[in-house]
Design an enzyme around this catalytic site. Structure first.
Site, PDB file in Angstrom:
ATOM      1  N   ASP A  15      36.001   9.459  13.736  1.00 51.39           N
ATOM      2  CA  ASP A  15      36.087   8.592  14.911  1.00 51.39           C
ATOM      3  C   ASP A  15      35.200   7.359  14.809  1.00 51.39           C
ATOM      4  O   ASP A  15      34.695   6.859  15.820  1.00 51.39           O
ATOM      5  CB  ASP A  15      35.741   9.375  16.201  1.00 51.39           C
ATOM      6  CG  ASP A  15      36.636  10.571  16.403  1.00 51.39           C
ATOM      7  OD1 ASP A  15      37.791  10.522  15.936  1.00 51.39           O
ATOM      8  OD2 ASP A  15      36.186  11.551  17.010  1.00 51.39           O
ATOM      9  N   LYS A  18      38.176   3.890  12.256  1.00 43.82           N
ATOM     10  CA  LYS A  18      38.975   3.642  11.042  1.00 43.82           C
ATOM     11  C   LYS A  18      40.326   3.017  11.399  1.00 43.82           C
ATOM     12  O   LYS A  18      40.791   2.102  10.741  1.00 43.82           O
ATOM     13  CB  LYS A  18      39.209   4.956  10.268  1.00 43.82           C
ATOM     14  CG  LYS A  18      37.934   5.609   9.780  1.00 43.82           C
ATOM     15  CD  LYS A  18      38.209   6.923   9.090  1.00 43.82           C
ATOM     16  CE  LYS A  18      38.714   8.017  10.015  1.00 43.82           C
ATOM     17  NZ  LYS A  18      37.759   8.465  11.033  1.00 43.82           N
ATOM     18  N   GLY A  42      42.879  11.319  15.028  1.00 40.97           N
ATOM     19  CA  GLY A  42      43.397  10.447  16.085  1.00 40.97           C
ATOM     20  C   GLY A  42      42.847   9.067  15.804  1.00 40.97           C
ATOM     21  O   GLY A  42      41.647   8.846  15.919  1.00 40.97           O
ATOM     22  N   HIS A  43      43.701   8.169  15.343  1.00 38.02           N
ATOM     23  CA  HIS A  43      43.256   6.831  14.958  1.00 38.02           C
ATOM     24  C   HIS A  43      43.779   5.825  15.986  1.00 38.02           C
ATOM     25  O   HIS A  43      44.987   5.656  16.132  1.00 38.02           O
ATOM     26  CB  HIS A  43      43.749   6.494  13.549  1.00 38.02           C
ATOM     27  CG  HIS A  43      43.158   7.394  12.490  1.00 38.02           C
ATOM     28  ND1 HIS A  43      43.535   7.370  11.174  1.00 38.02           N
ATOM     29  CD2 HIS A  43      42.194   8.335  12.576  1.00 38.02           C
ATOM     30  CE1 HIS A  43      42.824   8.261  10.498  1.00 38.02           C
ATOM     31  NE2 HIS A  43      42.017   8.871  11.335  1.00 38.02           N
ATOM     32  N   GLN A 264       8.039  30.941   3.948  1.00 36.75           N
ATOM     33  CA  GLN A 264       6.822  31.749   3.902  1.00 36.75           C
ATOM     34  C   GLN A 264       7.057  33.194   4.344  1.00 36.75           C
ATOM     35  O   GLN A 264       6.132  33.898   4.728  1.00 36.75           O
ATOM     36  CB  GLN A 264       5.731  31.129   4.786  1.00 36.75           C
ATOM     37  CG  GLN A 264       5.077  29.908   4.164  1.00 36.75           C
ATOM     38  CD  GLN A 264       5.898  28.672   4.413  1.00 36.75           C
ATOM     39  OE1 GLN A 264       6.507  28.547   5.458  1.00 36.75           O
ATOM     40  NE2 GLN A 264       5.949  27.780   3.448  1.00 36.75           N
TER      41      GLN A 264
HETATM   42  P1  GDP Z   1      39.081   6.756  14.107  1.00 35.39           P
HETATM   43  O1  GDP Z   1      39.462   8.185  14.194  1.00 35.39           O
HETATM   44  O2  GDP Z   1      38.010   6.504  13.093  1.00 35.39           O
HETATM   45  O3  GDP Z   1      40.257   5.850  13.920  1.00 35.39           O
HETATM   46  O4  GDP Z   1      38.423   6.381  15.508  1.00 35.39           O
HETATM   47  P2  GDP Z   1      39.010   6.755  16.958  1.00 35.39           P
HETATM   48  O5  GDP Z   1      40.179   5.911  17.236  1.00 35.39           O
HETATM   49  O6  GDP Z   1      39.163   8.224  17.096  1.00 35.39           O
HETATM   50  O7  GDP Z   1      37.776   6.390  17.865  1.00 35.39           O
HETATM   51  C1  GDP Z   1      37.212   5.115  17.864  1.00 35.39           C
HETATM   52  C2  GDP Z   1      37.230   4.579  19.301  1.00 35.39           C
HETATM   53  O8  GDP Z   1      36.464   3.403  19.354  1.00 35.39           O
HETATM   54  C3  GDP Z   1      38.618   4.194  19.770  1.00 35.39           C
HETATM   55  O9  GDP Z   1      38.696   4.408  21.155  1.00 35.39           O
HETATM   56  C4  GDP Z   1      38.696   2.708  19.451  1.00 35.39           C
HETATM   57  O10 GDP Z   1      39.611   2.007  20.285  1.00 35.39           O
HETATM   58  C5  GDP Z   1      37.290   2.306  19.761  1.00 35.39           C
HETATM   59  N1  GDP Z   1      36.748   1.162  19.030  1.00 35.39           N
HETATM   60  C6  GDP Z   1      36.832   0.872  17.715  1.00 35.39           C
HETATM   61  N2  GDP Z   1      36.023  -0.177  17.441  1.00 35.39           N
HETATM   62  C7  GDP Z   1      35.442  -0.537  18.607  1.00 35.39           C
HETATM   63  C8  GDP Z   1      34.469  -1.515  18.972  1.00 35.39           C
HETATM   64  O11 GDP Z   1      33.970  -2.273  18.152  1.00 35.39           O
HETATM   65  N3  GDP Z   1      34.100  -1.545  20.289  1.00 35.39           N
HETATM   66  C9  GDP Z   1      34.635  -0.730  21.232  1.00 35.39           C
HETATM   67  N4  GDP Z   1      34.241  -0.863  22.482  1.00 35.39           N
HETATM   68  N5  GDP Z   1      35.528   0.213  20.915  1.00 35.39           N
HETATM   69  C10 GDP Z   1      35.908   0.307  19.617  1.00 35.39           C
HETATM   70  P1  IMO Z   2      39.565  11.243  12.770  1.00 37.66           P
HETATM   71  O1  IMO Z   2      40.447  10.992  11.567  1.00 37.66           O
HETATM   72  C1  IMO Z   2      36.428  13.654  14.551  1.00 37.66           C
HETATM   73  C2  IMO Z   2      36.443  17.913  13.605  1.00 37.66           C
HETATM   74  C3  IMO Z   2      36.746  18.887  14.728  1.00 37.66           C
HETATM   75  C4  IMO Z   2      35.883  20.055  14.287  1.00 37.66           C
HETATM   76  C5  IMO Z   2      36.041  20.042  12.774  1.00 37.66           C
HETATM   77  C6  IMO Z   2      37.101  20.996  12.241  1.00 37.66           C
HETATM   78  O2  IMO Z   2      40.173  10.857  14.057  1.00 37.66           O
HETATM   79  O3  IMO Z   2      38.220  10.652  12.543  1.00 37.66           O
HETATM   80  P2  IMO Z   2      39.769  20.883  12.243  1.00 37.66           P
HETATM   81  O4  IMO Z   2      40.742  20.821  13.377  1.00 37.66           O
HETATM   82  O5  IMO Z   2      39.855  19.723  11.301  1.00 37.66           O
HETATM   83  O6  IMO Z   2      39.781  22.180  11.516  1.00 37.66           O
HETATM   84  O7  IMO Z   2      38.311  20.816  12.958  1.00 37.66           O
HETATM   85  O8  IMO Z   2      36.394  18.714  12.423  1.00 37.66           O
HETATM   86  N1  IMO Z   2      37.457  16.868  13.386  1.00 37.66           N
HETATM   87  C7  IMO Z   2      37.293  15.591  13.723  1.00 37.66           C
HETATM   88  N2  IMO Z   2      36.292  14.979  14.382  1.00 37.66           N
HETATM   89  N3  IMO Z   2      37.473  12.933  14.100  1.00 37.66           N
HETATM   90  C8  IMO Z   2      38.462  13.527  13.414  1.00 37.66           C
HETATM   91  O9  IMO Z   2      39.457  12.849  12.815  1.00 37.66           O
HETATM   92  C9  IMO Z   2      38.431  14.931  13.232  1.00 37.66           C
HETATM   93  N4  IMO Z   2      39.256  15.827  12.651  1.00 37.66           N
HETATM   94  C10 IMO Z   2      38.641  17.009  12.723  1.00 37.66           C
HETATM   95  O10 IMO Z   2      36.349  18.369  15.971  1.00 37.66           O
HETATM   96  O11 IMO Z   2      34.549  19.808  14.586  1.00 37.66           O
HETATM   97 MG    MG Z   3      39.618   9.686  15.641  1.00 33.97          MG
END
Ligand code: GDP
Ligand code: IMO
Ligand code: MG
Length: 464
Positions: A15, A18, A42-43, A264
């Site tokens: 999260d 990416k 979840g991207h 220890q």
């Molecule tokens: P990912 O899994 O790495 O793609 O990240 P997620 O989408 O799960 O979570 C990142 C969250 O941060 C999402 O809600 C994005 O819309 C948000 N986001 C990404 N970059 C920024 C930023 O620079 N500022 C803010 N406020 N939100 C951001």
């Molecule tokens: P993205 O790609 C954040 C975490 C779960 C849990 C652990 C194992 O959006 O960054 P799983 O269902 O994979 O067996 O769960 O990994 N987890 C993530 N946390 N972002 C994710 O994906 C994740 N995918 C799995 O919360 O701790």
């Molecule tokens: Mg994510």
């Protein structure tokens, strides 16, 4: 000349943003290949206030000229993928002819979800906190060589049904004793056959597609899912597991409290932190190569995505976790999981961890997101070392259950206390924000390539 093949992956616990960074970078790409993971990911991509959350479909799909491949290293829930494609179609995003599903990818079946959810229930308060999407059990079947692959969805219906029934029967034979829900073979066959009919036109030999793109000089982004410290090898996967629980340790009703023999000969009490708090795939740069079949020699750039602070969903050690910061960020309506909606745990930037992630992935540049999350703070701590057994560590301890006993050593930076969300150039950032970012870059040993100050596409700029 711009690099042709780039890996984009997470440097923390997932999260990191990416999806957003990939979408921005995809404006100059021909292909986005999703390397590993499943719909546990979840991207998020936000375009003009419209929000898309992609789970399996690569984040390049929102750029009309980009082709996308879900590569062989991914695990694919067929019905989940169909729902995702249909959801995109409802929003006028065309996938036909530009989204491909590698025949090599393994399938996530209903029984994998049952095992994932049943096992988590059994672990009680000491659960891993998985997404419940069946990811671990699907990778487990792949490793034990009993999995089904996406290419098998092209088999004649009777043969596919036979293979599915065989897997369901094997599951049901042990389900009762393991506390897993039994699965209906008829329902499984119906679900997978329906999805297979829909997905057949998307099937392709993923390795050949990837290699043609490389050989043709196409600009390729390899999309990592999850993050470095969720990697099954390099993540928080401890040596000591619950099986070492002694009678004296006792699993209390308030959570597992496990006794670990200390150096220890004393007994140290550690709450949680001893289960394999990782996902089941390789989220690091090596996984991008095995997952896609693109060889390491073809990779020219590795972009590590990270937040200006740290978050984590699910259980496991988190040295810089800070409830007050979490409260503040949740109050702003941010840091809720894109896949499960769970509130993410939040903490300060951890330079010890990110430095390790930079090494592990061979990061050539970083993309720092969510700088704006720190806009209102007067003081901003950054963890520069771990205090552990009277020593200050510069590297995380090898045994991740020890992480729970590390205390962060902070260097405190002055906050900038003004919005950064309108900045579109390095020079437009407040001076203290520039000092903060430059210090992070120096501490972790990687240069900053991209800075993100909001969820929108336009709230992004290159450093310098
Ligand atoms: P990912 O899994 O790495 O793609 O990240 P997620 O989408 O799960 O979570 C990142 C969250 O941060 C999402 O809600 C994005 O819309 C948000 N986001 C990404 N970059 C920024 C930023 O620079 N500022 C803010 N406020 N939100 C951001
Ligand atoms: P993205 O790609 C954040 C975490 C779960 C849990 C652990 C194992 O959006 O960054 P799983 O269902 O994979 O067996 O769960 O990994 N987890 C993530 N946390 N972002 C994710 O994906 C994740 N995918 C799995 O919360 O701790
Ligand atoms: Mg994510």
């Amino acid at each position: 000349m711009r690099p042709r093949v780039t890996i984009v992956l997470g440097l923390q616990w997932g999260d990191e943003g990416k999806g957003k960074i990939l979408d921005v970078m995809a404006s100059e790409a021909d292909w986005v290949l999703r390397a590993q993971g499943g719909n546990n990911a979840g991207h998020t991509v936000e375009i003009g206030g419209e929000k898309f959350v992609l789970h399996l479909v690569p984040s390049g799909i929102l750029r009309a000229k980009v082709s996308c491949l879900i590569a062989g290293g991914a695990v694919v829930d067929p019905a989940g993928l169909v729902r995702e494609i249909e959801g995109l179609a409802r929003r006028k995003i065309r996938t036909q002819g530009r989204l491909f599903l590698a025949e090599q990818a393994h399938l996530v079946l209903p029984q994998h979800r049952a095992v994932d959810q049943g096992s988590e229930k059994k672990r009680g308060l000491a659960k891993i906190g998985t997404t419940g999407r069946g990811i671990g059990p699907a990778y487990s079947d792949k490793a034990t060589r009993v999995g089904l692959r996406a290419g098998e969805m092209a088999l004649p219906a009777a043969e596919l049904a036979r293979r599915l029934r065989e897997r369901v029967m094997a599951h049901n034979r042990v389900a009762g004793s393991q506390g897993w829900e039994k699965i209906s073979a008829t329902k499984t066959v119906r679900e997978i056959e329906k999805a297979a009919r829909f997905l057949r036109p998307y099937l392709a030999d993923g390795v050949t597609l990837a290699h043609r793109a490389v050989a043709g000089g196409k600009r390729i982004l390899i999309e990592g899912a999850q993050g470095t410290f969720l990697d099954v090898d390099h993540g928080t996967y401890p040596f000591v597991t619950s099986s070492h629980c002694t009678a004296g340790g006792a699993c209390t009703g308030t959570g597992v409290r496990i006794l670990i023999e200390g150096a220890q000969g004393t007994f140290l009490d550690v709450d949680h932190g001893t289960y394999p708090f990782v996902t089941s795939s390789h989220c690091t740069a090596g996984g991008a190569c095995t997952g896609t079949g693109v060889p390491p020699t073809a990779i020219q750039r590795v972009v590590g995505v990270l937040k200006a602070y740290t978050t984590r969903v699910g259980g496991g050690p988190f040295v810089t976790e800070d409830g007050t910061l979490g409260h503040l960020l949740h109050g702003m309506g941010r840091e809720f999981g894109s896949t499960t909606g769970r509130a993410r745990r939040c903490g300060w930037f951890d330079a010890v961890l990110v430095r390790r992630a930079v090494q592990l992935n061979g990061v050539t540049e970083m993309a720092i997101t969510n700088l704006d999350g720190l806009d209102g703070l007067e003081k901003i701590p950054v963890c520069v070392g771990y205090r552990f057994e009277r020593k200050i560590l510069q590297e995380p301890p090898v045994e991740s259950s020890d992480w729970a006993r590390c205390r962060p050593v902070y260097r405190v930076f002055e906050g900038w206390c003004e919005p950064t969300t309108e900045a579109r150039h390095w020079k437009e950032l407040p001076r203290r924000a520039r000092i903060y970012l430059s210090a992070i870059s120096q501490l972790v040993g990687a240069t900053i390539g991209i800075i993100s100050v909001g969820a929108g596409r336009e709230q992004t700029f290159r450093h310098g």
